[in-house]
Motif scaffolding. Structure first.
Motif, PDB file in Angstrom:
ATOM      1  N   UNK A  40       1.088  -1.146   0.033  1.00 20.94           N
ATOM      2  CA  UNK A  40      -0.043  -0.060  -0.030  1.00 20.94           C
ATOM      3  C   UNK A  40       0.941   1.403   0.195  1.00 20.94           C
ATOM      4  N   UNK A  41       0.290   2.227  -0.810  1.00 27.06           N
ATOM      5  CA  UNK A  41       1.208   3.486  -0.714  1.00 27.06           C
ATOM      6  C   UNK A  41       0.321   4.600  -0.287  1.00 27.06           C
ATOM      7  N   UNK A  42       0.528   5.379   0.742  1.00 25.46           N
ATOM      8  CA  UNK A  42      -0.175   6.429   1.066  1.00 25.46           C
ATOM      9  C   UNK A  42       0.650   7.602   1.040  1.00 25.46           C
ATOM     10  N   UNK A  43       0.111   8.635  -0.069  1.00 25.85           N
ATOM     11  CA  UNK A  43       0.726   9.801  -0.215  1.00 25.85           C
ATOM     12  C   UNK A  43       1.295   9.581  -1.847  1.00 25.85           C
TER      13      UNK A  43
ATOM     14  N   UNK B 232       5.811  10.385  -3.420  1.00 27.43           N
ATOM     15  CA  UNK B 232       5.031   9.139  -3.884  1.00 27.43           C
ATOM     16  C   UNK B 232       5.135   8.757  -5.388  1.00 27.43           C
ATOM     17  N   UNK B 233       5.024   9.939  -6.153  1.00 29.04           N
ATOM     18  CA  UNK B 233       5.248   9.843  -7.502  1.00 29.04           C
ATOM     19  C   UNK B 233       6.506   9.673  -7.951  1.00 29.04           C
ATOM     20  N   UNK B 234       7.723   9.812  -7.708  1.00 31.40           N
ATOM     21  CA  UNK B 234       8.916   9.436  -8.127  1.00 31.40           C
ATOM     22  C   UNK B 234       9.191   8.094  -7.638  1.00 31.40           C
TER      23      UNK B 234
ATOM     24  N   UNK C  79       4.084   1.607   2.367  1.00 31.07           N
ATOM     25  CA  UNK C  79       4.789   2.880   2.010  1.00 31.07           C
ATOM     26  C   UNK C  79       4.098   4.118   2.481  1.00 31.07           C
ATOM     27  N   UNK C  80       4.717   4.801   3.475  1.00 31.27           N
ATOM     28  CA  UNK C  80       4.057   6.109   3.870  1.00 31.27           C
ATOM     29  C   UNK C  80       4.889   7.123   3.571  1.00 31.27           C
ATOM     30  N   UNK C  81       4.289   8.040   2.822  1.00 30.04           N
ATOM     31  CA  UNK C  81       4.754   9.242   1.997  1.00 30.04           C
ATOM     32  C   UNK C  81       3.567  10.383   1.952  1.00 30.04           C
ATOM     33  N   UNK C  82       2.969  10.542   3.064  1.00 31.69           N
ATOM     34  CA  UNK C  82       1.789  11.786   3.019  1.00 31.69           C
ATOM     35  C   UNK C  82       2.565  12.916   3.694  1.00 31.69           C
TER      36      UNK C  82
ATOM     37  N   UNK D 292      12.655   8.402  -2.776  1.00 29.45           N
ATOM     38  CA  UNK D 292      12.054   7.250  -3.053  1.00 29.45           C
ATOM     39  C   UNK D 292      13.193   6.235  -3.141  1.00 29.45           C
ATOM     40  N   UNK D 293      14.292   6.309  -3.561  1.00 33.90           N
ATOM     41  CA  UNK D 293      15.274   5.223  -3.794  1.00 33.90           C
ATOM     42  C   UNK D 293      15.728   4.718  -2.475  1.00 33.90           C
ATOM     43  N   UNK D 294      15.711   5.564  -1.446  1.00 34.19           N
ATOM     44  CA  UNK D 294      15.891   5.146   0.079  1.00 34.19           C
ATOM     45  C   UNK D 294      14.875   4.350   0.781  1.00 34.19           C
ATOM     46  N   UNK D 295      13.611   4.686   0.057  1.00 28.06           N
ATOM     47  CA  UNK D 295      12.345   3.780   0.742  1.00 28.06           C
ATOM     48  C   UNK D 295      12.731   2.226   0.019  1.00 28.06           C
TER      49      UNK D 295
END
Length: 346
Positions: A7-10, A15-17, A96-99, A333-336
């Motif tokens: 799941x991706x939040x944000x 989030x887009x990259x 994956x949390x990116x809000x 994003x790469x770090x995530x």
């Protein structure tokens, strides 16, 4: 091959990259790591999209580039569905949390992360707010403090593409850490560099905004709070010292003078918005973020306008300096994804 449903939040600046990297590196993930990352749910400010068979990344990216919401996607769109509802209701293996970050209450990321961990779902965070305001709680709910509980990782929140958490928490293990120093915010550093070249603060800010580096309201960056947030995360996770924003003395760059900039340049250095942690003994540390003139002997004295860097000092490992030509949200994003590979090793 292992399939991890996520799941991706944000779905904003990070989030887009992140999805663009996933789209371009999907084959490499399968070939090198035997891992398929399958997006089964995503949420943005307009709602969510859900598909147990996997969302089409091309369709998601198309609607986001058009400034739309994934809730508008045919069949899979869920108008009004929140990130919390997504995490509570959709079966997945990973969050994956990116809000967007809130330093007032840590929301919505704090509750989203709590919900994921309570469900036994590992979480990878780019959002700083939940960690700044709820680190102790989240660590206790995760493998950071309780082995066997779901994993919690947040490399991108602390240093974007710089692996500060991995270096400080892992590679420098068993060392007694000394003074930490870091330039952790690209916007403020770019402004200081341009001001040192003769530009006014206003002209430097306009350039940073035109490049897409600075926000329309750059207060968190130029007033030092983004840097302080990252320092708080490192203090808790790496130095393992319970620390809040109230423990950090923060001064931004708005008051930096031409005389200060010129004096630093005359010594072969520059003025940096420097995050610093200073051990005082007895487990106590002093934390600060302030404009600091460094001379040519300082490890970060030659830091370029588009670079960030940090210095760890350890009695066992010596002085360790890391410098990154900032990749912005793409680096986060790469770090995530690096964190994901740590949670789901080959």
């Amino acid at each position: 091959m292992r399939t991890v449903r996520f799941l991706l939040t944000g779905l904003g600046n990070v989030g887009v990259p992140l999805l663009e990297i996933l789209q371009s590196r999907a084959s490499l993930l399968m070939e090198r790591y035997r891992l398929e990352l399958l997006p089964v749910g995503m949420a943005d400010s307009g709602g969510a999209a859900v598909s147990p068979n996997g969302l089409d990344l091309a369709s998601v990216l198309e609607v986001k580039r058009a400034k739309g919401s994934v809730a508008s996607l045919p069949v899979v769109g869920r108008p009004g569905m929140s990130g919390r509802a997504l995490v509570r209701d959709v079966k997945a293996d990973l969050l994956l949390e990116a809000t967007p970050t809130s330093l007032k209450d840590g929301q919505p990321g704090l509750d989203i992360t709590r919900d994921a961990l309570l469900r036994g779902m590992p979480a990878v965070l780019a959002s700083k707010g939940p960690l700044v305001l709820g680190y102790a709680e989240l660590a206790a709910m995760s493998d950071l403090e309780s082995p066997g509980r779901p994993a919690l990782r947040f490399s991108g929140a602390a240093g974007a593409a710089m692996p500060l958490v991995s270096l400080g928490r892992g590679d420098l293990a068993l060392g007694k850490l000394g003074r930490f120093e870091g330039v952790l915010n690209n916007t403020s550093h770019l402004l200081l560099c341009r001001m040192a070249e003769g530009k006014t603060y206003e002209a430097a800010l306009a350039e940073a905004q035109a490049l897409g580096i600075a926000e329309t309201d750059p207060s968190l960056d130029v007033d030092g709070w983004d840097t302080a947030s990252k320092l708080v995360i490192l203090a808790n996770a790496v130095m393992r010292v319970p620390t809040t924003l109230k423990d950090v003395a923060v001064t931004g760059i708005r008051g930096v003078t031409r005389a200060e900039l010129d004096a630093a340049r005359a010594k072969g250095g520059q003025v940096l918005l420097l995050a610093r942690g200073e051990p005082l003994g007895g487990g106590k540390w002093e934390w600060s973020v302030r404009p600091t003139g460094v001379d040519a002997a300082h490890p970060l004295s030659r830091l370029g306008a588009m670079e960030m860097g940090a210095v760890f000092r350890s009695d066992l490992h010596g002085v360790n300096t890391i410098i990154n030509a900032e990749q912005g949200a793409r680096g986060t994003g790469a770090a995530m994804l690096k964190d994901v590979l740590e949670i789901f090793p080959d």
